[in-house]
Each structure stands twice: as structure tokens, then as C-alpha cells.
Design an enzyme around this catalytic site. Structure first.
Site, PDB file in Angstrom:
ATOM      1  N   GLU A   1     -11.161 -10.746  -4.035  1.00 41.12           N
ATOM      2  CA  GLU A   1      -9.755 -10.672  -3.628  1.00 41.12           C
ATOM      3  C   GLU A   1      -9.264 -11.974  -3.019  1.00 41.12           C
ATOM      4  O   GLU A   1      -8.087 -12.089  -2.682  1.00 41.12           O
ATOM      5  CB  GLU A   1      -9.571  -9.571  -2.578  1.00 41.12           C
ATOM      6  CG  GLU A   1     -10.009  -8.212  -3.040  1.00 41.12           C
ATOM      7  CD  GLU A   1      -9.789  -7.154  -1.978  1.00 41.12           C
ATOM      8  OE1 GLU A   1      -8.804  -6.437  -2.084  1.00 41.12           O
ATOM      9  OE2 GLU A   1     -10.611  -7.061  -1.048  1.00 41.12           O
TER      10      GLU A   1
ATOM     11  N   HIS B   1       0.827  -1.211   0.000  1.00 40.66           N
ATOM     12  CA  HIS B   1       0.000   0.000   0.000  1.00 40.66           C
ATOM     13  C   HIS B   1       0.856   1.254   0.000  1.00 40.66           C
ATOM     14  O   HIS B   1       0.441   2.300  -0.507  1.00 40.66           O
ATOM     15  CB  HIS B   1      -0.976  -0.020   1.177  1.00 40.66           C
ATOM     16  CG  HIS B   1      -2.111  -0.963   0.934  1.00 40.66           C
ATOM     17  ND1 HIS B   1      -2.166  -2.204   1.493  1.00 40.66           N
ATOM     18  CD2 HIS B   1      -3.189  -0.852   0.124  1.00 40.66           C
ATOM     19  CE1 HIS B   1      -3.254  -2.825   1.058  1.00 40.66           C
ATOM     20  NE2 HIS B   1      -3.889  -2.023   0.224  1.00 40.66           N
TER      21      HIS B   1
ATOM     22  N   ARG C   1     -15.264   2.041  -1.513  1.00 38.89           N
ATOM     23  CA  ARG C   1     -15.021   0.780  -0.803  1.00 38.89           C
ATOM     24  C   ARG C   1     -15.117   1.040   0.691  1.00 38.89           C
ATOM     25  O   ARG C   1     -14.545   2.004   1.201  1.00 38.89           O
ATOM     26  CB  ARG C   1     -13.631   0.253  -1.138  1.00 38.89           C
ATOM     27  CG  ARG C   1     -13.284  -0.981  -0.333  1.00 38.89           C
ATOM     28  CD  ARG C   1     -12.001  -1.584  -0.784  1.00 38.89           C
ATOM     29  NE  ARG C   1     -10.859  -0.876  -0.246  1.00 38.89           N
ATOM     30  CZ  ARG C   1      -9.608  -1.197  -0.566  1.00 38.89           C
ATOM     31  NH1 ARG C   1      -9.358  -2.151  -1.439  1.00 38.89           N
ATOM     32  NH2 ARG C   1      -8.612  -0.547  -0.037  1.00 38.89           N
TER      33      ARG C   1
ATOM     34  N   ASN D   1      -4.366  -7.320  -6.444  1.00 39.67           N
ATOM     35  CA  ASN D   1      -3.244  -7.231  -5.499  1.00 39.67           C
ATOM     36  C   ASN D   1      -3.395  -8.297  -4.417  1.00 39.67           C
ATOM     37  O   ASN D   1      -2.459  -9.020  -4.091  1.00 39.67           O
ATOM     38  CB  ASN D   1      -3.210  -5.853  -4.823  1.00 39.67           C
ATOM     39  CG  ASN D   1      -3.118  -4.738  -5.822  1.00 39.67           C
ATOM     40  OD1 ASN D   1      -2.710  -4.961  -6.958  1.00 39.67           O
ATOM     41  ND2 ASN D   1      -3.503  -3.539  -5.431  1.00 39.67           N
ATOM     42  N   ASP D   2      -4.594  -8.351  -3.857  1.00 36.35           N
ATOM     43  CA  ASP D   2      -4.816  -9.354  -2.816  1.00 36.35           C
ATOM     44  C   ASP D   2      -5.091 -10.733  -3.398  1.00 36.35           C
ATOM     45  O   ASP D   2      -4.678 -11.743  -2.818  1.00 36.35           O
ATOM     46  CB  ASP D   2      -5.978  -8.932  -1.909  1.00 36.35           C
ATOM     47  CG  ASP D   2      -5.507  -7.976  -0.832  1.00 36.35           C
ATOM     48  OD1 ASP D   2      -4.436  -8.241  -0.255  1.00 36.35           O
ATOM     49  OD2 ASP D   2      -6.171  -6.964  -0.592  1.00 36.35           O
TER      50      ASP D   2
ATOM     51  N   CYS E   1      -9.581  -3.806 -10.414  1.00 40.23           N
ATOM     52  CA  CYS E   1      -9.058  -2.576  -9.810  1.00 40.23           C
ATOM     53  C   CYS E   1      -7.724  -2.764  -9.118  1.00 40.23           C
ATOM     54  O   CYS E   1      -7.208  -1.859  -8.484  1.00 40.23           O
ATOM     55  CB  CYS E   1     -10.076  -1.977  -8.841  1.00 40.23           C
ATOM     56  SG  CYS E   1     -10.347  -3.008  -7.404  1.00 40.23           S
TER      57      CYS E   1
HETATM   58  C1  PEP Z   1      -6.522  -5.188  -4.376  1.00 32.24           C
HETATM   59  O1  PEP Z   1      -6.360  -5.960  -3.429  1.00 32.24           O
HETATM   60  O2  PEP Z   1      -6.247  -5.480  -5.560  1.00 32.24           O
HETATM   61  C2  PEP Z   1      -7.052  -3.844  -4.138  1.00 32.24           C
HETATM   62  C3  PEP Z   1      -7.364  -3.045  -5.134  1.00 32.24           C
HETATM   63  O3  PEP Z   1      -7.173  -3.446  -2.861  1.00 32.24           O
HETATM   64  P1  PEP Z   1      -5.923  -2.952  -1.976  1.00 32.24           P
HETATM   65  O4  PEP Z   1      -4.731  -2.790  -2.871  1.00 32.24           O
HETATM   66  O5  PEP Z   1      -6.319  -1.674  -1.335  1.00 32.24           O
HETATM   67  O6  PEP Z   1      -5.755  -4.062  -0.991  1.00 32.24           O
HETATM   68 MG    MG Z   2      -7.172  -5.477  -1.512  1.00 34.24          MG
END
Ligand code: PEP
Ligand code: MG
Length: 596
Positions: free
Chosen positions: A443, A199, A343, A466-467, A514
Site C-alpha cells: 500500500e 472507507h 488483515r 486505495n492507499d 484488493c
Molecule cells: C487499500 O488500501 O487498497 C485497501 C484495500 O485497504 P483499505 O481500503 O481498507 O485501506
Molecule cells: Mg489500505
């Protein structure tokens, strides 16, 4: 005069851009007894500085009580009683008054005032003859280092005390450290730890702060404040004591970068449409209202992800319902009728929130994070947020998105809460959106595999790669030691995305991506070929992605996807995407490699 030699350090480019400037070393939060940075405060800050010290003492007291409990469970009472001695120091009223006095009279920061007084105690005790008393110095230092560490958690960034801009060099920066960075004072940052999906890296991109993470070598120990330095966030290099020749080359590169983005801004009104007429919506991921201007500049079709947790982080108090209604309403207004997806609170994992007093967990990414926390320990906070979303939803196209969903029951429970809140709001005669759309982030592999079921109870999906990558490949997204495995083109990930997109289409709901993959040129042919409706990304990436989409042919992208899904490894699947990019135009492949 002695001229220091140019030295290059290598890391991972986490946020593109060139910065040429001077170093500011920000040392890691220390758990050892060390002299803090000399700094003063203004007269107006006295009250808040004293409050900060009192909070640090309270937190230290809580820590000691917790430790004492744990020790009592394992050892004898007398071992646990050493913490009574520590507690006496924390509760010492004379110490408290002395620190308050030093802060107000000498305008010292709480850290400096406290350290000065502790040093006096340490010196006085060290010279005593009695061996037992002498040993108490260790206790004092131990408890003092706890207080200092708690103070540092709430400290103002060192930058506040400095004039002009600096390039931050640190072991690590947490997401809450990063969101508090003053963009006017930070030219760039480079840290020894981290990966480019953390992050911290995501925030750097949103805030348009060039940055490099995961630097090899001991940069923090080897540099001094004010050293001349260049940060290249494109390729992840740091050049210390650059020669005149290097400096000139980088000045040129920075100019080129500026021109490149100006060109992209010129193209911002062009439709993100493939050569054969398929449109993919390009939305933005934002963390604060400040990001909206960049998003609009690069031509966004809405906000695909508003990470609300930053409204809670770095603040001592939780945002009130009215404050949140105001933020969401102004966001809707700023976006001029384009959809805004908010979110709900995604705290936990690497995102810490002081005002929620969360418990520390051994595996925070697998713990009571995001929706789990909202449904269990923070229902009041969650309800306040949902009420504000429902209310702001009355003023425009706002949708609610739930993070980290792993089972259908979570969605059912949230929907029940929302229905109750609607009744409550109606009773209070407050305006709200009765038909607000509720979607989920995909995720977790569990959510992806159950997409068919989720598609029947939600209005949209947004794939958080990402997750999803973190949980599917079992790699901590912040751990640089396993970052070599972090590859979005891993066929396991591609197949999960395909399952989700197919389920969404079959059930006629809308699907977006996303995660960071959506803003990375390398993967665009694959995501477009899968048929996603929207890609949501950091605003700075909108231009490059738009260019690529406009040169793609949907049919070719679909063929590439078919082949990639059958690959046995990430490299082969990625090559299929790159081949297609190369065929389109070498300039586009260049974009893919420059990470723009
Ligand atoms: C993700 O997990 O892809 C996401 C967009 O959320 P974050 O990066 O805030 O965990
Ligand atoms: Mg995430």
C-alpha cells in the site's frame, strides 16, 4: 395545496443502487452549544445512558487537562487557569445527579437531559446584574458544547428512535457511524463530503446501501426531515420532491437493476477464465460476517480481505481472544474450505476506535496507523489478535495479512512475535496452525519498490490500491478537493503494480489486488494483463468482473498493459483499457461506465 418543486443535486455515486423514500437529516457532530434532537429512551436503557454521560464527562475532563497543559506551555499560568473553572463544571456532583435523575425519571437521552439542565443554569446566570458573573455564561456554553460533542461521539444513531426506513442526508458520516447503520432502516445515504475511495464509501458498497458522496450545494441546510427524495447511487444524483414522472422512471430503473443482478447471480458458477484459458481468482472484501452471504451468492473464491478493524470500532470494549477465535472460525466454516485472508488491525487514518484511546494526530494517514500502531502502542491488542488468528487457523485455510507495511523490519518484527506466540500457545496446549501463511499488503510506494526483498520473506502480496494511490500521488483519499487526481490508471500506479507482480512471480509467490480498482470494470483488462493471480473486491462487483474476464483474451490484455505502462498520463492509459473493452462487446463498456 403548495407542491414543492423538483430539485436535483449532483455528487459522486459511491455505492450503486436506487432508493426512493423520505429524508432523515443527521446533523454533523456539533462543537457548538445547540439543542440536541428530542428523543427518549426505554427503561432498560437508563443504566447505559447514565454510563454514556459519565464517559462523556471523563473524556471532557481529559480534553480540558490536555488543553490546560498546552496553554501552560505557551502562556502564563493565569490564562491556563480558566480551564480550572471549566473543570469545576465537569466535576460538579450536583450537575451529575441532576442529569442522572432526569435520565431515569423522564427517560431522556443523556444529551437532552444535560442540555435541559445547562439551559436552566444559563438562564439563571444571564439575568444576573453582575457583569463578571454574566460573562461566565460563555464558559458554561463552552464546556457544555464539549460534553455534548463527546456525547455525540458515542450516541446511538438517531435512526434507533424512528419507525420505518429513511434516506440519511448528512454533512459527513465517519466509517464508525456507517458500520453502525442499521441496514433494515437505512435505504440510502447522501453526504456533502467524502470521496468514493473513503472507507465510508467502501462500507456502503459492502453493506449494499446506495450512496452518493461529495454533493455540490447546501443539501443539509435546504432539506427537511421527511422530504420525498430519490438517491441514484449509480450516477451520483439526488432528486428532492420528485414529480410523478420522475418517480415512475426511477421505479423502472430500480427494477432493471434488480434484473441485472439476478442475471449476474445466475452466472456465479461460471469460471472466471479468459477466452484463452487463464483463470483469475475472484475473492471478496468483507467487513462483517453478514457480507459472506452476498459474497457466496455472487460466486466468490474465498475472502481476499477481511477488514478486522470493524470488530473494534463502534464498541466500547475490545474483542476478546475467544470472541475473535469464534468469529474467524465461523468465517472459515462459512467459506467451506475456500481460503480466508484476515488483515490484522488497520486502525488510524480515517478509522477511529473508541476503545483504544488513540492520540489525535495532525496527519493521521501519515501517522502511527495500522501495523505501526500495532507494533508500538497496541502490542497487547495485536498479540491477542495474532493468537486468535493462529488458533482459528487450526480449523481451516486462514492466512494472516499485514497492512501498511513500509519497511522489511516491520515484517521481521511481526514474524518474531508470531514465533513467540506459537511457543506460548504450545505451552498452553492450545491447537494452532504452525505453518500459517503470512502475507503483506502493498500500500506504500516504499513496499512496492522493495517488493523483491519482501517477496523473499512473505507468503503472498495483496496490492491495496486505495492507499497505494493515496501515498503515491500524495492525495488524501478522503479529500474531495483532490479527488480529481485520484486515478488508478495513472502510469505511476500501473508501473508500481507491475513491479510488484513481477517480483511476486519471480519469487513464486502469489499476488492479488484488493483495492477498489480490482472491482472496477474499467481497469480489469490492465490488471488481468499484468498477470495477477487474484482480484478481491466488494461482493456486489464479482458478477460484472467475472463477465469481463470471460470475454477477455489474455494476449490482447498483455499488449494493452505494455502500451499503458508507456503512457505519459492517466487518461491515455485508461483509454487503452477502454478501447479493449469496447472491442469485446459494447455491453461490457456499459458496465464500466455504470460502475456496476
Ligand atoms: C487499500 O488500501 O487498497 C485497501 C484495500 O485497504 P483499505 O481500503 O481498507 O485501506
Ligand atoms: Mg489500505
Amino acid at each position: 395545496m403548495f407542491k414543492a418543486q423538483e430539485k436535483i443535486y449532483h455528487g459522486i455515486g459511491a455505492s450503486p443502487g436506487i432508493a426512493i423514500g423520505q429524508v432523515l437529516l443527521v446533523k454533523e457532530h456539533s462543537t457548538s452549544y445547540k439543542k440536541p434532537l428530542d428523543a427518549t429512551i426505554s427503561a432498560e436503557q437508563i443504566e447505559s445512558e447514565i454510563k454514556r454521560f459519565e464517559i462523556a464527562l471523563d473524556n471532557t475532563r481529559l480534553e480540558l487537562e490536555e488543553l490546560q497543559k498546552r496553554v501552560l506551555n505557551k502562556l502564563q499560568a493565569h490564562e491556563a487557569s480558566i480551564f480550572d473553572a471549566h473543570m469545576l463544571i465537569v466535576d460538579d456532583q450536583m450537575l451529575l445527579h441532576e442529569v442522572q435523575d432526569t435520565i431515569s425519571k423522564q427517560l431522556s437521552t443523556a444529551e437532552c437531559a444535560f442540555f435541559k439542565i445547562m439551559e436552566r443554569y444559563v438562564t439563571a446566570i444571564s439575568v444576573m446584574k453582575d457583569a463578571y458573573i454574566k460573562e461566565r455564561v460563555a464558559d458554561i456554553k463552552d464546556v457544555a458544547s464539549r460534553v455534548l460533542s463527546n456525547l455525540q461521539e458515542t450516541s446511538r444513531p438517531v435512526l434507533d428512535y424512528l419507525e420505518g426506513k429513511r434516506i440519511i442526508i448528512a454533512h459527513d458520516l465517519t466509517p464508525s457511524d456507517t458500520v453502525l447503520l442499521d441496514r433494515k432502516k437505512v435505504q440510502a445515504f447522501a453526504i456533502e463530503s467524502g470521496s468514493n475511495t473513503s472507507h465510508t464509501a467502501i462500507l456502503a458498497r459492502s453493506m449494499q446501501i446506495p450512496s452518493v458522496v461529495n454533493i455540490a450545494g447546501n443539501i443539509v441546510d435546504e432539506l427537511k426531515n421527511d422530504d420525498d427524495i430519490i438517491v441514484d447511487g449509480f450516477i451520483g444524483t439526488i432528486i428532492v420532491h420528485p414529480t410523478e414522472k420522475t418517480r415512475k422512471a426511477y421505479q423502472l430503473k430500480a427494477k432493471e437493476e434488480g434484473r441485472f443482478y439476478i442475471d449476474l447471480i445466475r452466472e456465479s458458477r461460471l469460471r472466471p477464465e479468459t477466452l484463452d484459458g487463464f483463470t483469475v481468482q475472484l475473492a471478496s472484501n468483507i467487513e462483517t460476517l453478514e457480507d459472506v452471504q452476498t459474497a457466496k451468492k455472487f460466486g466468490t473464491s474465498g475472502v481476499g480481505l477481511f477488514r478486522t478493524e470493524y470488530m473494534y470500532m463502534g464498541n466500547k470494549a475490545l474483542p476478546t481472544e475467544e470472541e475473535q477465535v469464534e468469529t474467524f472460525t465461523s468465517l472459515i466454516k462459512e467459506m467451506n474450505g475456500e481460503p480466508v485472508i484476515v488483515r490484522t488491525l488497520d486502525i488510524g487514518g480515517d478509522k477511529y476506535c473508541e476503545s483504544l484511546s488513540l492520540r489525535k494526530e495532525a496527519n493521521p494517514f501519515l501517522g502511527l496507523r495500522a501495523i505501526r500502531l500495532c507494533l508500538h502502542e497496541c502490542q497487547d491488542v495485536f498479540r491477542t489478535q495474532l493468537r486468535s488468528l493462529l488458533r482459528a487457523g487450526a480449523t481451516g485455510d486462514l492466512k494472516i495479512m499485514l497492512p501498511m507495511i513500509s519497511c522489511v523490519e516491520e515484517v521481521v518484527q511481526v514474524k518474531e512475535i508470531i514465533e513467540k506466540l506459537k511457543i506460548e500457545l504450545a505451552g498452553e496446549k492450545l491447537a494452532f496452525n504452525r505453518d500459517i501463511e503470512v502475507g503483506i499488503m502493498i500500500e506504500t510506494p516504499a513496499a512496492a519498490l522493495m517488493a523483491e526483498h519482501f517477496a523473499k520473506i512473505v507468503d503472498f502480496f495483496s496490492i491495496g490500491t486505495n492507499d497505494l494511490i493515496q501515498y503515491t500521488i500524495a492525495i488524501d483519499r478522503d479529500n474531495e478537493r483532490v479527488s480529481y487526481l485520484y486515478e488508478p490508471s495513472n502510469p505511476a500506479i500501473l508501473n508500481l503494480i507491475k513491479i510488484v507482480v513481477d517480483a511476486a512471480k519471480k519469487n513464486r509467490i502469489w499476488v492479488s489486488v484488493c483495492g477498489q480498482m480490482a472491482g472496477s470494470p474499467k481497469y480489469i483488462p490492465l490488471l488481468v494483463g499484468m498477470g495477477v493471480h487474484e482480484l478481491s473486491m466488494v461482493p456486489m462487483s464479482l458478477g460484472s468482473v467475472r463477465r469481463i474476464i470471460r470475454k477477455l483474451n489474455m494476449h490482447e490484455a498483455e499488449v494493452a498493459v505494455k502500451k499503458a505502462l508507456e503512457c505519459s498520463n492517466a487518461k491515455d492509459a485508461l483509454n487503452i483499457s477502454l478501447e479493449l473493452l469496447k472491442k469485446i462487446e459494447p455491453e461490457v463498456t456499459d458496465l464500466a461506465f455504470r460502475g456496476l
